[in-house]
Design a protein around this motif. Structure first.
Motif, PDB file in Angstrom:
ATOM      1  N   UNK A  53      38.643 -32.533 -22.609  1.00 21.64           N
ATOM      2  CA  UNK A  53      38.311 -33.981 -21.566  1.00 21.64           C
ATOM      3  C   UNK A  53      37.495 -34.676 -20.808  1.00 21.64           C
ATOM      4  N   UNK A  54      37.618 -34.230 -20.504  1.00 19.66           N
ATOM      5  CA  UNK A  54      36.765 -33.800 -18.778  1.00 19.66           C
ATOM      6  C   UNK A  54      35.136 -33.583 -19.789  1.00 19.66           C
ATOM      7  N   UNK A  55      35.042 -32.728 -20.169  1.00 18.92           N
ATOM      8  CA  UNK A  55      33.440 -32.302 -20.832  1.00 18.92           C
ATOM      9  C   UNK A  55      33.265 -34.124 -22.217  1.00 18.92           C
ATOM     10  N   UNK A 298      30.407 -30.864 -16.101  1.00 18.81           N
ATOM     11  CA  UNK A 298      30.282 -29.357 -15.143  1.00 18.81           C
ATOM     12  C   UNK A 298      32.037 -28.225 -15.308  1.00 18.81           C
ATOM     13  N   UNK A 299      32.147 -29.752 -14.843  1.00 25.85           N
ATOM     14  CA  UNK A 299      34.466 -28.823 -14.882  1.00 25.85           C
ATOM     15  C   UNK A 299      34.857 -28.700 -16.275  1.00 25.85           C
ATOM     16  N   UNK A 300      34.507 -29.273 -16.831  1.00 26.77           N
ATOM     17  CA  UNK A 300      35.004 -29.651 -18.835  1.00 26.77           C
ATOM     18  C   UNK A 300      33.865 -28.041 -19.342  1.00 26.77           C
ATOM     19  N   UNK A 301      33.706 -27.642 -19.275  1.00 27.66           N
ATOM     20  CA  UNK A 301      32.629 -26.892 -19.065  1.00 27.66           C
ATOM     21  C   UNK A 301      33.497 -25.539 -18.850  1.00 27.66           C
ATOM     22  N   UNK A 302      33.471 -25.665 -17.535  1.00 33.07           N
ATOM     23  CA  UNK A 302      33.837 -24.410 -16.748  1.00 33.07           C
ATOM     24  C   UNK A 302      35.345 -23.757 -17.406  1.00 33.07           C
ATOM     25  N   UNK A 303      36.427 -24.846 -16.592  1.00 35.30           N
ATOM     26  CA  UNK A 303      36.995 -25.501 -17.825  1.00 35.30           C
ATOM     27  C   UNK A 303      37.171 -24.412 -19.376  1.00 35.30           C
ATOM     28  N   UNK A 304      36.532 -25.634 -20.147  1.00 33.22           N
ATOM     29  CA  UNK A 304      37.036 -24.861 -22.167  1.00 33.22           C
ATOM     30  C   UNK A 304      36.017 -23.196 -21.687  1.00 33.22           C
ATOM     31  N   UNK A 305      35.212 -23.269 -21.543  1.00 33.29           N
ATOM     32  CA  UNK A 305      34.630 -21.645 -21.299  1.00 33.29           C
ATOM     33  C   UNK A 305      34.983 -20.890 -21.156  1.00 33.29           C
ATOM     34  N   UNK A 306      36.053 -21.001 -20.270  1.00 38.91           N
ATOM     35  CA  UNK A 306      37.313 -19.762 -19.585  1.00 38.91           C
ATOM     36  C   UNK A 306      38.108 -19.983 -20.639  1.00 38.91           C
ATOM     37  N   UNK A 307      38.833 -21.262 -20.656  1.00 44.18           N
ATOM     38  CA  UNK A 307      39.733 -21.123 -21.548  1.00 44.18           C
ATOM     39  C   UNK A 307      40.127 -19.895 -22.927  1.00 44.18           C
ATOM     40  N   UNK A 308      38.453 -20.537 -23.956  1.00 40.32           N
ATOM     41  CA  UNK A 308      38.332 -20.157 -24.810  1.00 40.32           C
ATOM     42  C   UNK A 308      37.787 -18.507 -25.012  1.00 40.32           C
ATOM     43  N   UNK A 309      37.140 -18.012 -24.282  1.00 43.95           N
ATOM     44  CA  UNK A 309      36.973 -16.544 -23.570  1.00 43.95           C
ATOM     45  C   UNK A 309      37.419 -15.151 -23.453  1.00 43.95           C
ATOM     46  N   UNK A 310      38.359 -16.440 -22.256  1.00 46.10           N
ATOM     47  CA  UNK A 310      39.374 -15.464 -21.885  1.00 46.10           C
ATOM     48  C   UNK A 310      40.763 -15.272 -22.191  1.00 46.10           C
TER      49      UNK A 310
END
Length: 510
Positions: A53-55, A298-310
């Protein structure tokens, strides 16, 4: 909550819920998951929804205007000797910190990560220059692609098989959530170099060309390395017992992606700053809007990448391994097809592509139609990928005929569909593919005792190939529909045959 942000989050929710539901069903039936792993996945899904959503909002108000502005300024420049190295630097620096590329580089331990990253970055930079020359001189996209892929498949028979799938995968992972919005917008700006009937088609195709560069670069790299040193590091699923452990695991992952996203956006911000001072000179209100958009991105990508990678990566690997251990492990194929159908909607860059296609074609190709065509392609890609995992058949048996069909169709369909199709292949193979589908294939491959490097790697390449066919088939359907509608009320068969101009069709004048 901001009204537009709320709309974007709700769109992301509708995209992510189906794949979340599928994983939950599998976890309660064919692939029972430890509670901690399931918690990781659910928290990851929540971060994914908010992050997309943020992204998406940040892309709309910052990334695309930046790319369009820089592309427009390059188009206005007349010094090709200066513009070519500038495009090379933009392509290389934006690619270097693409998170998906970091994931791929870590999977090839025989080659230093930095060597792979710089090799791929050079490939993207070189082909961004090719895109500039294509825009300036009007080179045919399908002829360019035929020449490039002829070289690719010639090298494919010389490259060690351990490098083959990795090379094709590299073409997909470099077109991730940071590069796609920026490069696609640059393509729209570069299209201004030549004002003519095919300007819509020229707006697309940059991602397609930038996807070829990494494949060629990694293949050349493969010829320089001893394939016997290439190995695969088995994936380790975290051993967690309580919800507190899950929380700490996510918190430990945040700093990594906070840094990676900052490095990824930094080149774009730097180039934008240079162009703003030298040529753009946007007003203060516009600058504030873009700064806010960059923060959202920036906020959207940090949340997204943390969610999918972790969260998603362990779940994908675990489910793939569990299903492959079943007595009827052929069920991997239909399960992969269902997962593929729904997971493409969760790719953040897909939303960017679909929106830009609808905008630049004046609604002739809607976001819904694009989404359906991509889902069909993704479903077919996963079916072939799972078949490879179960049988160990070479990836070339799928890629050679697949690309032959795609390149053959490029001479039959309207040019804009060819450009969109080859762009969509790179866009569809984003972080969801790298962090869920690839681990899913790896887990299944390990369970059946296959070679992960030759049988599991390549799923990204499959995902990047199938949309080339499905989107162009969509173009044929639209073309025939337009001709059918245009013939309504015309003389019977045997009289004069309707002849129409492709530009008229694209602009809705039929």
């Amino acid at each position: 909550m901001n009204k537009k942000l709320k709309e974007k989050v709700l769109e992301a929710l509708s995209s992510v819920l189906p794949i979340t539901g599928i994983v939950l069903i599998l976890s309660f039936t064919a692939a029972p998951m430890p509670v901690a792993s399931l918690m990781l996945f659910l928290v990851g899904a929540l971060l994914l929804i908010v992050g997309v959503g943020f992204f998406s909002l940040g892309t709309d108000i910052a990334m695309m205007p930046i790319g369009d502005g820089i592309g427009g300024q390059i188009a206005n420049g007349r010094r090709l000797w200066l513009l070519a190295p500038l495009c090379f630097l933009i392509g290389a620096f934006v690619t270097i910190a693409e998170p998906d590329l970091q994931v791929l580089a870590r999977q090839v331990p025989a080659v230093p990560d930095l060597v792979i990253i710089l090799t791929v970055a050079a490939g993207v930079g070189f082909f961004l220059v090719v895109a500039l020359l294509r825009a300036k001189y009007g080179w045919s996209l399908n002829r360019l692609l035929i020449g490039c892929y002829a070289v690719v498949f010639l090298l494919a028979f010389l490259v060690p098989k351990e490098f083959l799938a990795v090379a094709f995968d590299s073409g997909g992972v470099t077109t991730g959530p940071i590069t796609v919005p920026f490069i696609m917008s640059m393509g729209a700006g570069l299209a201004a170099l030549r004002k003519h009937a095919d300007s819509e088609a020229d707006s697309f195709g940059v991602v397609a060309l930038c996807s070829v560069g990494p494949i060629l670069a990694v293949m050349i790299l493969g010829l320089c390395y001893n394939s016997s040193d290439l190995s695969y590091t088995p994936f380790a699923i975290p051993d967690l017992e309580t919800t507190a452990d899950v929380g700490r695991y996510f918190l430990s992952g945040f700093p990594t992606y906070v840094e990676e996203v900052a490095l990824g956006l930094a080149p774009i911000v730097i180039f934008f700053g240079i162009f703003q001072i030298a040529a753009l000179r946007m007003r203060r209100r516009q600058l504030i809007k873009i700064v806010v958009g960059l923060i959202y991105t920036y906020v959207g990508l940090v949340l997204f990448l943390t969610g999918v990678n972790v969260g998603f990566m362990p779940a994908g690997h675990f489910i793939g391994a569990q299903v492959a251990q079943l007595q009827y492990n052929w069920v991997l194929i239909p399960i992969g097809m269902v997962v593929g159908w729904f997971i493409v909607a969760a790719e953040p860059a897909v939303h960017v592509l679909n929106q830009q296609v609808e905008t630049l074609t004046g609604g002739a190709i809607s976001q819904k139609v694009m989404g359906t065509a991509l889902s069909i392609g993704m479903s077919a890609a996963l079916a072939m990928a799972m078949l490879r995992v179960l049988t160990g058949v070479s990836i070339l048996w799928f890629l050679v005929p697949g690309y032959a069909i795609a390149l053959g169709l490029s001479f039959r369909v309207p040019k804009v569909f060819t450009a969109i199709a080859f762009d969509s292949g790179g866009v569809a193979s984003g972080p969801m593919t790298a962090t869920f589908l690839l681990p899913f294939a790896m887990g299944a491959c390990e369970a059946v005792g296959g070679n992960v490097l030759t049988d599991a790697f390549g799923v990204v390449a499959m995902v990047a190939m199938t949309p080339l066919v499905t989107i162009q088939v969509l173009g044929l359907v639209y073309e025939r529909k337009s001709l059918r509608e245009a013939r309504t009320g015309l003389p019977e068969a045997g009289d004069d045959i309707l002849v129409y101009d492709e530009a008229d069709w694209m602009e809705g004048r039929l």
